[in-house]
Motif scaffolding. Sequence first.
Motif, mmCIF file in Angstrom:
data_model
loop_
_atom_site.group_PDB
_atom_site.id
_atom_site.type_symbol
_atom_site.label_atom_id
_atom_site.label_comp_id
_atom_site.label_asym_id
_atom_site.label_seq_id
_atom_site.Cartn_x
_atom_site.Cartn_y
_atom_site.Cartn_z
ATOM 1 N N SER A 55 0.836 -1.202 0.000
ATOM 2 C CA SER A 55 0.000 0.000 0.000
ATOM 3 C C SER A 55 0.875 1.257 0.000
ATOM 4 O O SER A 55 0.620 2.204 -0.753
ATOM 5 N N TRP A 56 1.916 1.268 0.828
ATOM 6 C CA TRP A 56 2.814 2.414 0.880
ATOM 7 C C TRP A 56 3.551 2.586 -0.441
ATOM 8 O O TRP A 56 3.804 3.706 -0.882
ATOM 9 N N GLU A 57 3.897 1.481 -1.077
ATOM 10 C CA GLU A 57 4.575 1.562 -2.365
ATOM 11 C C GLU A 57 3.656 2.204 -3.404
ATOM 12 O O GLU A 57 4.078 3.070 -4.180
ATOM 13 N N GLU A 58 2.388 1.796 -3.416
ATOM 14 C CA GLU A 58 1.427 2.380 -4.353
ATOM 15 C C GLU A 58 1.265 3.877 -4.101
ATOM 16 O O GLU A 58 1.247 4.684 -5.041
ATOM 17 N N GLN A 59 1.170 4.261 -2.827
ATOM 18 C CA GLN A 59 1.038 5.679 -2.491
ATOM 19 C C GLN A 59 2.292 6.449 -2.909
ATOM 20 O O GLN A 59 2.197 7.566 -3.431
ATOM 21 N N SER A 60 3.451 5.848 -2.687
ATOM 22 C CA SER A 60 4.713 6.500 -3.066
ATOM 23 C C SER A 60 4.795 6.658 -4.575
ATOM 24 O O SER A 60 5.221 7.714 -5.064
ATOM 25 N N ILE A 64 5.237 10.111 -6.494
ATOM 26 C CA ILE A 64 6.354 10.321 -7.425
ATOM 27 C C ILE A 64 5.825 10.765 -8.785
ATOM 28 O O ILE A 64 6.365 11.691 -9.406
ATOM 29 N N TYR A 65 4.768 10.119 -9.254
ATOM 30 C CA TYR A 65 4.178 10.486 -10.538
ATOM 31 C C TYR A 65 3.696 11.939 -10.494
ATOM 32 O O TYR A 65 3.923 12.712 -11.433
ATOM 33 N N THR A 66 3.060 12.305 -9.399
ATOM 34 C CA THR A 66 2.547 13.674 -9.257
ATOM 35 C C THR A 66 3.683 14.685 -9.277
ATOM 36 O O THR A 66 3.605 15.714 -9.962
ATOM 37 N N ALA A 70 4.400 17.479 -12.125
ATOM 38 C CA ALA A 70 4.493 18.894 -11.761
ATOM 39 C C ALA A 70 5.819 19.473 -12.227
ATOM 40 O O ALA A 70 5.868 20.598 -12.760
ATOM 41 N N CYS A 71 6.905 18.738 -12.078
ATOM 42 C CA CYS A 71 8.218 19.218 -12.513
ATOM 43 C C CYS A 71 8.266 19.377 -14.029
ATOM 44 O O CYS A 71 8.838 20.358 -14.540
ATOM 45 N N SER A 72 7.669 18.435 -14.749
ATOM 46 C CA SER A 72 7.682 18.534 -16.216
ATOM 47 C C SER A 72 6.818 19.704 -16.681
ATOM 48 O O SER A 72 7.064 20.267 -17.737
#
Length: 85
Positions: A55-60, A64-66, A70-72
């Motif tokens: 679950s934590w991996e999915e949230q991470s 990360i995707y977000t 945002a950076c791109s």
Amino acid sequence: MEEPEMQLKVKKVTDKFTESMYVLANEPSVALYRLQEHVRRSLPELAQHKSDMQSWEEQSQGAIYTVEYACSTVAPQGKNPPASS
């Protein structure tokens, strides 16, 4: 040596040998029982930890995707500064 004394010594030796063989024969099964007992006790907790970690991996991964998105989005704006008025 006398016959009764010899018989007593032989009996002691055979009793010790029999006891040793009994312990050796049962030791692996006792060890396996203890392992089984440990696994039964700790497996539910380990399964819960695994579930939590997934679950934590999915949230991470979502975070990360977000951040990458945002950076791109912000990066091209940093290359072209706003025009002065």
